[in-house]
Design a protein around this motif. Structure first.
Motif, PDB file in Angstrom:
ATOM      1  N   GLN A 132     -50.173  79.115  97.962  1.00  0.00           N
ATOM      2  CA  GLN A 132     -49.117  78.257  97.443  1.00  0.00           C
ATOM      3  C   GLN A 132     -49.650  77.313  96.376  1.00  0.00           C
ATOM      4  O   GLN A 132     -48.988  77.031  95.381  1.00  0.00           O
ATOM      5  CB  GLN A 132     -48.473  77.471  98.580  1.00  0.00           C
ATOM      6  CG  GLN A 132     -47.683  78.332  99.562  1.00  0.00           C
ATOM      7  CD  GLN A 132     -46.540  79.071  98.898  1.00  0.00           C
ATOM      8  OE1 GLN A 132     -45.917  78.564  97.943  1.00  0.00           O
ATOM      9  NE2 GLN A 132     -46.243  80.262  99.389  1.00  0.00           N
ATOM     10  N   SER A 133     -50.878  76.826  96.589  1.00  0.00           N
ATOM     11  CA  SER A 133     -51.501  75.953  95.595  1.00  0.00           C
ATOM     12  C   SER A 133     -51.711  76.690  94.278  1.00  0.00           C
ATOM     13  O   SER A 133     -51.484  76.132  93.192  1.00  0.00           O
ATOM     14  CB  SER A 133     -52.830  75.432  96.130  1.00  0.00           C
ATOM     15  OG  SER A 133     -53.503  74.678  95.157  1.00  0.00           O
ATOM     16  N   GLY A 156     -48.440  78.491  87.914  1.00  0.00           N
ATOM     17  CA  GLY A 156     -47.067  78.878  87.603  1.00  0.00           C
ATOM     18  C   GLY A 156     -46.642  78.475  86.214  1.00  0.00           C
ATOM     19  O   GLY A 156     -47.061  77.433  85.693  1.00  0.00           O
ATOM     20  N   LYS A 177     -48.457  76.932  92.349  1.00  0.00           N
ATOM     21  CA  LYS A 177     -48.065  75.673  91.725  1.00  0.00           C
ATOM     22  C   LYS A 177     -48.919  75.366  90.498  1.00  0.00           C
ATOM     23  O   LYS A 177     -48.415  74.926  89.464  1.00  0.00           O
ATOM     24  CB  LYS A 177     -48.189  74.538  92.735  1.00  0.00           C
ATOM     25  CG  LYS A 177     -47.163  74.617  93.865  1.00  0.00           C
ATOM     26  CD  LYS A 177     -47.363  73.478  94.859  1.00  0.00           C
ATOM     27  CE  LYS A 177     -46.363  73.566  95.999  1.00  0.00           C
ATOM     28  NZ  LYS A 177     -46.550  72.480  97.006  1.00  0.00           N
ATOM     29  N   GLU A 178     -50.228  75.622  90.609  1.00  0.00           N
ATOM     30  CA  GLU A 178     -51.133  75.272  89.515  1.00  0.00           C
ATOM     31  C   GLU A 178     -51.068  76.261  88.361  1.00  0.00           C
ATOM     32  O   GLU A 178     -51.222  75.875  87.194  1.00  0.00           O
ATOM     33  CB  GLU A 178     -52.566  75.198  90.043  1.00  0.00           C
ATOM     34  CG  GLU A 178     -52.777  74.064  91.045  1.00  0.00           C
ATOM     35  CD  GLU A 178     -54.174  74.070  91.625  1.00  0.00           C
ATOM     36  OE1 GLU A 178     -55.040  74.783  91.069  1.00  0.00           O
ATOM     37  OE2 GLU A 178     -54.407  73.375  92.633  1.00  0.00           O
TER      38      GLU A 178
END
Length: 582
Positions: free
Chosen positions: A574-575, A581, A578-579
């Motif tokens: 998930q990290s 994306g 987010k980073e």
């Protein structure tokens, strides 16, 4: 709807980017009186010709690349036709009728052969294009078959005003024009897909299963078609079923389809036991791999008694070939180049560091060639994975498994318990003297520093001097760097990392946190810059965000991608989204 992964009735149309492609204006108004006359003539011809041989041929087109207008090789996504093969096999097994089902590769040679011999039904499966059928060129490339050429070819093979086929299923999206061409050439019954439609996997599966089951047991084409469409309409796994069912088209639209195409007797067991020889010949082309292997393994004990323990002659011809690992993808151009090197050269060395996927590519190539041996003029494929050995006899790690495969193929007799390795080598060379064999020696670097490594060049020298056609594919982490082996030079093919798009696709297939096709699609859209999707980690113009993606996912090296995919936690995944994306 977009087409999901693993589809067999697909693909979104790609441009026929060949400057020499032949285009023809062949769209037919199927509601016109002329078309109705064609339909009546075709139906009458079909009724008189037929139900002749109850032969059903599937032509599968799976080219690796096509060339754009600049002559550049462009990869074509590899389709998994094993799903379709398994489906059709199960349908005819359930119908249990005396129908001869065979699978072949969609080349012009094989199309011509099937038209000459004649068959009741032809099922073409491949990528879709609005104005062409996409055939294979016999060397892994695409051959664009324009519909006007197709029409002329079929017309020339018609006899007594009857087409060589009574029924054709064009199992590709955007196939209406090709379907109309078959009708114009005299085929009385044709199923295809609307010109601008893409078929969803679930709809294709539902229609094909129900349609062919009804057709096989003797229902008319009209009834079978309606049964197939209703199966789509009633399927709980098909979104918008009313829309999907209308994408299937039966041509001619005003034709008389109240005719069966099969008139086959019921069988207690399908296929008939007498067809084992044909199944053995075709191997994975004629029979789904796991079905044939399961059947042959059941006979293993009795086969050993019959052949003196030297091997199992009932095993499928490709049973010894390794299966590419889960998620093998993105190597279409590399496989095309390697394939053409193998077809043109007698000694090819696929070179790359450990973890780059050399063995996977070699395994995939073996199966690709095995399904096309007739067109590629290769009789047998023998695969040996090199290993370290403590045996006192030199090169036994290579010669012993190779000899066992030759025994299984019926080309040599089993060796006695006590034997000399020189005798084994001589029997191998005699067996391969006039055989068009491809011998794959995988991971020969593991023998480095051993007596086996010193003996390998001598064996290759004798092989090339004492055989006429034998070819050898090596995989290694470095070239052999010898000038000649029996007058044959070493051709080197280097294997590099995956590009950005395929690195992320491989990660998405393997990662346990990415569960559906939609999630894999979203992952690609989130972290892959489309302008850089074909770039590799070594490209100087690669942007910093794309370099970060490569760094997170193993720099495009398949073994590292595997490790990252299996080890990454849900939190880190998930990290990353987010980073990275967009």
């Amino acid at each position: 709807s977009s087409i999901g992964e693993g589809s067999f009735l697909k693909n979104a149309p790609f441009e026929a980017g060949r400057s020499d492609a032949i285009l023809g204006d062949n769209h037919i108004d199927m509601s016109s009186p002329g078309a109705a006359n064609i339909s009546s003539m075709n139906a009458a011809a079909g009724a008189s010709a037929a139900l002749a041989n109850n032969k059903f041929t599937v032509l599968v087109s799976a080219p690796l690349v096509y060339k754009d207008v600049y002559g550049r090789l462009c990869p074509i996504d590899t389709l998994d036709f094993e799903l379709e093969r398994e489906l059709l096999w199960q349908v005819f097994k359930e119908a249990s009728r005396d129908v001869d089902l065979s699978f072949d590769c969609a080349t012009m040679n094989r199309l011509q052969a099937n038209m000459t011999v004649g068959c009741t039904c032809l099922h073409f499966s491949g990528h879709g294009h609005p104005s062409h059928l996409t055939f294979e060129d016999g060397k892994g490339g695409m051959q664009w078959l324009a519909v006007d050429i197709l029409r002329e070819l079929i017309s020339r093979n018609s006899q007594d005003e009857a087409a060589p086929f009574q029924f054709v299923f064009v199992s590709a999206c955007h196939s209406l024009l090709a379907g109309e061409t078959f009708v114009r050439a005299g085929v009385p019954h044709v199923v295809c897909c609307q010109q601008d439609s893409q078929l969803m996997d679930s709809a294709a599966l539902a229609f094909t299963r129900a349609f062919y089951l009804a057709l096989a047991i003797g229902r008319t084409v009209k009834d079978s078609f309606e049964i197939g469409r209703q199966a789509v309409a009633c399927s709980p796994s098909v979104p918008l079923p009313d829309v999907e069912m209308k994408k299937f088209v039966l041509l001619p639209e005003n034709g008389d389809h109240d005719y069966p195409v099969f008139d086959a007797n019921a069988l207690p067991e399908w296929p008939k036991p007498s067809s084992d020889a044909q199944q053995q010949m075709f191997g994975s082309v004629g029979v789904p791999r796991r079905n044939l292997l399961r059947k042959s393994m059941a006979k293993k004990g009795s086969s050993r008694q019959a052949d003196g323990g030297g091997g199992n002659s009932s095993l499928p011809a490709d049973h010894h070939l390794p299966t590419p690992p889960q998620g093998f993808l993105g190597r279409e151009v590399e496989m095309y180049l390697l394939l053409n090197a193998v077809l043109d050269k007698r000694l090819v060395n696929l070179v790359g560091p450990t973890g780059m996927g050399r063995s996977s590519l070699a395994a995939a190539l073996c199966h690709y060639v095995h399904d096309r041996k007739a067109d590629m003029r290769i009789d047998n494929i023998f695969y040996v994975r090199a290993r370290q050995t403590r045996r006192s006899q030199p090169l036994s790690a290579i010669l012993s498994p190779l000899h066992k495969q030759l025994v299984a193929a019926g080309m040599v007799v089993p060796q006695p318990t006590a034997y000399d390795m020189d005798e084994v080598a001589n029997s191998i060379l005699k067996a391969l003297h006039s055989d068009r064999s491809l011998i794959v020696l995988d991971r020969i670097e593991v023998m480095e520093g051993s007596e086996d490594a010193a003996e390998l060049p001598l064996f290759l020298n004798n092989l090339f001097r004492q055989t006429r056609y034998a070819r050898v594919l090596l995989t290694a982490n470095a070239p052999l760097n010898l000038s000649s082996f029996g007058g044959v030079g070493e051709h080197i093919e280097e294997l590099g990392p995956l590009n950005l798009k395929n690195t992320v696709k491989l990660f998405g297939i393997l990662c346990r946190h990415v569960c559906t096709a939609e999630e894999r699609k979203n992952l690609l859209e989130a972290i892959v810059n489309q302008e850089e999707e074909d770039m590799c980690v070594s490209d100087a113009s690669l942007s910093s965000p794309s370099r970060d993606v490569f760094a997170r996912l193993g720099d495009g090296i398949p073994a590292r991608v595997f490790d990252v995919a299996y080890q990454i936690s849900a939190e880190k995944y998930q990290s990353m989204l987010k980073e990275e994306g967009r």
